[in-house]
Design a protein around this motif. Structure first.
Motif, short mmCIF file in Angstrom:
data_model
loop_
_atom_site.label_atom_id
_atom_site.label_comp_id
_atom_site.label_asym_id
_atom_site.label_seq_id
_atom_site.Cartn_x
_atom_site.Cartn_y
_atom_site.Cartn_z
N ALA A 151 47.90 42.72 54.50
CA ALA A 151 47.21 42.70 53.20
C ALA A 151 47.88 41.79 52.19
O ALA A 151 49.05 41.92 51.91
N ARG A 152 47.10 40.89 51.68
CA ARG A 152 47.61 40.02 50.61
C ARG A 152 47.02 40.47 49.31
O ARG A 152 46.16 41.34 49.26
N ASN A 153 47.51 39.84 48.28
CA ASN A 153 47.11 40.29 46.95
C ASN A 153 45.60 40.14 46.74
O ASN A 153 45.04 39.09 46.98
N LEU B 223 49.70 55.01 42.04
CA LEU B 223 48.84 54.49 43.11
C LEU B 223 49.57 53.44 43.95
O LEU B 223 49.48 53.42 45.18
N CYS B 224 50.32 52.55 43.26
CA CYS B 224 51.10 51.54 43.99
C CYS B 224 52.13 52.21 44.89
O CYS B 224 52.28 51.86 46.07
N LEU B 226 52.26 55.31 46.00
CA LEU B 226 51.67 56.08 47.10
C LEU B 226 51.16 55.16 48.21
O LEU B 226 51.27 55.46 49.39
N GLU B 230 52.53 55.32 51.94
CA GLU B 230 51.59 55.53 53.05
C GLU B 230 51.86 54.51 54.17
O GLU B 230 51.86 54.85 55.35
N GLU B 231 52.08 53.25 53.79
CA GLU B 231 52.34 52.22 54.81
C GLU B 231 53.62 52.52 55.59
O GLU B 231 53.66 52.37 56.82
N ARG B 262 52.17 39.22 48.07
CA ARG B 262 51.82 40.52 48.62
C ARG B 262 51.09 41.36 47.59
O ARG B 262 51.37 41.31 46.40
N ASP B 263 50.15 42.13 48.08
CA ASP B 263 49.48 43.12 47.27
C ASP B 263 50.51 44.18 46.85
O ASP B 263 51.25 44.68 47.71
N PRO B 264 50.61 44.50 45.55
CA PRO B 264 51.63 45.49 45.15
C PRO B 264 51.38 46.88 45.73
O PRO B 264 52.24 47.75 45.66
N TYR B 265 50.20 47.10 46.28
CA TYR B 265 49.91 48.40 46.88
C TYR B 265 50.47 48.49 48.30
O TYR B 265 50.32 49.50 48.96
N TYR B 266 51.05 47.38 48.78
CA TYR B 266 51.64 47.35 50.13
C TYR B 266 53.11 46.96 50.00
O TYR B 266 53.46 46.11 49.18
N ARG B 272 59.46 47.10 55.14
CA ARG B 272 58.98 47.88 56.28
C ARG B 272 59.93 47.74 57.46
O ARG B 272 60.25 48.71 58.15
#
Lengths: 162, 292
Positions: A151-153, B223-224, B226, B230-231, B262-266, B272
């Motif tokens: 997943a990217r931004n 939310l970020c 969590l 989760e990942e 990167r998406d901040p939610y990941y 990792r």
């Protein structure tokens, strides 16, 4: 360290959280609630079970002996944030804090006094809040993709400053 | 032409498309049941638009049509996935293995659908889609369909379903929220640097709880956080199921990185890998790129 930090906030912690599935279900539920409240405004019905269901999703189970206060609701950042964005989406942007507090007061009264004690103006505020909530939740799921490890931004901003 | 007429036409078209898909040769009952659930959902969406129209309120109708539009847009890829799951290109040999693992993790109510997909990374549509309760849809990258060694990555995808099924978001949200509030309270100078328009704010415990602006920041942080937890959890499930095989498949597909922000939610890939090495007690030394 984490345990002790969490302990600082015990008693002030939000105890209810809407997970992804619940937020997904709340999309249609908020629309059903708005339609039913509109029917109450038009004197076509006297109750809105869809609204009661929505409130149960948002607030969790209400304990009759320990009724929640506005402060309890504001202590739940997810609910406070959703309420703010729903209020803003329904056009109440001029003064966020009082607008949200008024909505939360109305929300708390739903289970205490029932919809038939509400004025038409209060019912309209609730209906518009449900529509605002619907818009916010639709926006949220529209930015949700599958969850690949790569997943990217995505164009989903963090909290914006109005 | 009114938006209600257009919306109902779009809903009619997607229901007709599902009816066509149901006429296909479908090897697994789960796929047909899933299509039927989508059909029921869109029929209900049509009824909702009709009720909204009857209110005579333009804003209610507008919301109902917007909701229907979004659902058509979001669920169309699911229909494509269900159709492709019937393709003979799929590795049906791996289906029973993955289904058995899913039963073990989630329970006998779970329904698994797998498909070869045109996404480079494995993907999942886990249980959070309310129209398909108990479904796990796992897609694997088409060009790797001949490579059984990437199958362990499905362990990560099963982890997403375990996360939802066990209500772990709901369980972990309150303590994460408390930590976020406490962090803001203890770091008010950082907060004011980030939001100078709130420089006059005195961040007391009461303010951290009752201030809407702070609550919105806390909600985003939660939310970020969590999402990242989760990942990491899903990687742990992958490791628990497949051991080193998961780590090697992870490295094969993702290393050294894919560029971009990167998406901040990941969580970052390095994070990792760090968790896998530290808590999975894995030795990654053989995978480290050496300078030549």
């Amino acid at each position: 360290v984490v345990t002790s930090l969490v302990a600082v906030w015990e008693g002030k912690m939000a105890t209810h959280h809407l997970d992804r599935s619940a937020r997904d279900r709340a999309v249609e539920q908020s629309l059903i609630a708005a339609i039913q409240i509109n029917d109450v405004i038009r004197d076509l019905r006297s109750d809105a079970p869809g609204l009661v269901e929505l409130m149960a999703m948002l607030l969790g189970r209400q304990d009759r002996e320990h009724l929640q206060s506005r402060r309890d609701l504001l202590a739940n950042s997810q609910l406070a944030s959703l309420s703010f964005r729903a209020a803003a989406s329904s056009g109440q942007t001029h003064d966020a804090q009082p607008a949200v507090e008024r909505i939360l007061d109305l929300v708390l009264q739903i289970s205490r006094i029932g919809l038939n004690k509400f004025s038409k103006e209060e019912l309209s505020i609730l209906r518009d809040f449900c529509l605002g909530l619907n818009s916010v939740l639709v926006e949220e799921i529209s930015t949700r993709g599958s969850e690949p490890p790569l997943a990217r931004n995505r164009p989903r901003p963090l909290v914006s400053v109005e | 032409v009114s938006i209600a007429i257009n919306t109902r036409e779009k809903l009619r078209a997607i229901i007709a498309q599902i009816d066509q898909l149901l006429l296909s040769d479908i090897p697994h009952g789960s796929t047909a049941d899933g299509l039927q659930l989508f059909r029921d959902f869109f029929r209900n969406a049509n009824e909702l638009v009709r009720l909204a129209e009857q209110t005579g309120q333009q804003k209610i109708l507008s919301n109902a049509c917007m909701t229907a539009n979004e659902r058509i847009s979001s669920y169309l890829p699911f229909l494509g996935f269900l159709l492709r799951s019937t393709n003979v290109r799929n590795s049906f040999e791996s289906f029973d293995v993955l289904a058995e693992l899913a039963f073990g993790i989630i329970g006998p109510q779970v329904k698994v659908v797998i498909s070869s997909e045109w996404d480079f990374s494995p993907l999942t549509y886990p249980l959070s889609v309310s129209v398909l309760p108990n479904y796990i849809l796992i897609g694997m990258p088409a060009p790797e369909s001949g490579n059984a060694l990437v199958l362990p990555l499905a362990g990560h995808e099963l982890g997403h379903s375990a996360w939802v099924n066990d209500g772990l978001e709901t369980k972990h949200a309150p303590p994460v929220e408390s930590l976020a509030r406490e962090y803001i309270r203890r770091n008010d100078s950082s907060f004011k640097r980030a939001f100078p328009e709130h420089a006059e704010l005195t961040i007391t415990e009461d303010e951290v709880v009752g201030n809407i602006f702070i609550s919105r920041i806390v909600a985003d942080i939660v939310l970020c956080a969590l999402g990242q937890i989760e990942e990491i959890f899903c990687d742990a499930v992958g490791l628990a199921l497949f051991g080193k095989g998961f780590a090697y498949a992870f490295h094969y597909l993702l290393a050294p990185n894919v560029g971009g922000q990167r998406d901040p939610y990941y969580p970052p890939l390095q994070t990792r890998a760090f968790f896998m090495r530290t808590h999975g007690m894995l030795d990654f030394s053989s995978l480290v790129m050496r300078k030549t």
